[in-house]
Design a protein around this motif. Sequence first.
Motif, PDB file in Angstrom:
ATOM      1  N   GLU A   7       0.824  -1.209   0.000  1.00  0.00           N
ATOM      2  CA  GLU A   7       0.000   0.000   0.000  1.00  0.00           C
ATOM      3  C   GLU A   7       0.860   1.260   0.000  1.00  0.00           C
ATOM      4  O   GLU A   7       0.517   2.263  -0.615  1.00  0.00           O
ATOM      5  N   GLU A   8       2.012   1.223   0.665  1.00  0.00           N
ATOM      6  CA  GLU A   8       2.873   2.391   0.732  1.00  0.00           C
ATOM      7  C   GLU A   8       3.581   2.670  -0.592  1.00  0.00           C
ATOM      8  O   GLU A   8       3.942   3.809  -0.879  1.00  0.00           O
ATOM      9  N   THR A   9       3.809   1.637  -1.388  1.00  0.00           N
ATOM     10  CA  THR A   9       4.491   1.838  -2.662  1.00  0.00           C
ATOM     11  C   THR A   9       3.536   2.184  -3.791  1.00  0.00           C
ATOM     12  O   THR A   9       3.970   2.546  -4.880  1.00  0.00           O
ATOM     13  N   GLN A  10       2.256   2.083  -3.558  1.00  0.00           N
ATOM     14  CA  GLN A  10       1.278   2.316  -4.618  1.00  0.00           C
ATOM     15  C   GLN A  10       1.161   3.796  -4.954  1.00  0.00           C
ATOM     16  O   GLN A  10       1.172   4.654  -4.082  1.00  0.00           O
ATOM     17  N   THR A  11       1.056   4.092  -6.248  1.00  0.00           N
ATOM     18  CA  THR A  11       0.840   5.455  -6.724  1.00  0.00           C
ATOM     19  C   THR A  11      -0.328   5.440  -7.700  1.00  0.00           C
ATOM     20  O   THR A  11      -0.895   4.399  -8.005  1.00  0.00           O
ATOM     21  N   ASP A  12      -0.659   6.611  -8.241  1.00  0.00           N
ATOM     22  CA  ASP A  12      -1.754   6.685  -9.207  1.00  0.00           C
ATOM     23  C   ASP A  12      -1.428   5.901 -10.478  1.00  0.00           C
ATOM     24  O   ASP A  12      -2.330   5.417 -11.175  1.00  0.00           O
ATOM     25  N   ASN A  13      -0.158   5.781 -10.810  1.00  0.00           N
ATOM     26  CA  ASN A  13       0.241   5.107 -12.046  1.00  0.00           C
ATOM     27  C   ASN A  13       0.752   3.686 -11.831  1.00  0.00           C
ATOM     28  O   ASN A  13       1.066   2.999 -12.793  1.00  0.00           O
ATOM     29  N   PHE A  14       0.848   3.268 -10.578  1.00  0.00           N
ATOM     30  CA  PHE A  14       1.427   1.953 -10.294  1.00  0.00           C
ATOM     31  C   PHE A  14       0.625   1.310  -9.166  1.00  0.00           C
ATOM     32  O   PHE A  14       0.711   1.727  -8.016  1.00  0.00           O
ATOM     33  N   ILE A  15      -0.180   0.305  -9.522  1.00  0.00           N
ATOM     34  CA  ILE A  15      -1.031  -0.361  -8.547  1.00  0.00           C
ATOM     35  C   ILE A  15      -0.379  -1.672  -8.127  1.00  0.00           C
ATOM     36  O   ILE A  15      -0.008  -2.487  -8.969  1.00  0.00           O
ATOM     37  N   SER A 164      -7.806   1.118 -11.108  1.00  0.00           N
ATOM     38  CA  SER A 164      -7.853   1.103  -9.651  1.00  0.00           C
ATOM     39  C   SER A 164      -7.869  -0.342  -9.194  1.00  0.00           C
ATOM     40  O   SER A 164      -8.236  -1.252  -9.941  1.00  0.00           O
TER      41      SER A 164
END
Length: 204
Positions: A7-15, A164
């Motif tokens: 969850e901490e590594t997730q971004t808008d472009n990388f799920i 998402s």
Amino acid sequence: RVYLSAEETQTDNFIVFPGTECEVEEKETDRHGKVHKNAGEVVTFNTHGYASVKKWDEYFSNTYKNPCAIASFAHPQISGWSVKGIWNFSFNRKARPEMFEMFRLIEVGNGGDRAQNLIHERAYSLALDCGLKLSPASTSDWHGPNWGAKSLRGKTVILAPQKSKEYFIDAIRNNRVYATESGNVKLFYSVNGYICGESLPLCS
């Protein structure tokens, strides 16, 4: 080195989907008394507190109660091994209700060996014949630290209205997924107006 949670590594472009791979095996004795190891690797993702297991009973007791868990058959058949050999899933004998519910993917593209991938595709057909609702997946089975640098061209494509985690889970669970071996490809298709993952009604 600090390891961050998915969850901490997730971004808008990388799920990110946390997951794990384990080998599940069964030993069977034939009528001649010879023991055969029937086994294969399972990739399970979107799980929490998942532990490595060796038996199907253990596997499902750890994962089946998780409504978000999704499983994939990894490289279901390896060339050079007999039908009774390792890395071979006996879908017709081992399929059980929990398997029908959790498993949604099967690797058909696992590296650059086209001949090997054809064997995986054959296993995919056998799984469908047994009633499993699976989508083909193409993966980069690279067991090393530089995954991005060594990743393969094949892709698993997910058909979803938005990028998402919730939409991706829904798409995978409803089999709106396909595999490609040739990198970035956009594919638009339907049958009688129905997109992939939907059931076709009987017609004339």
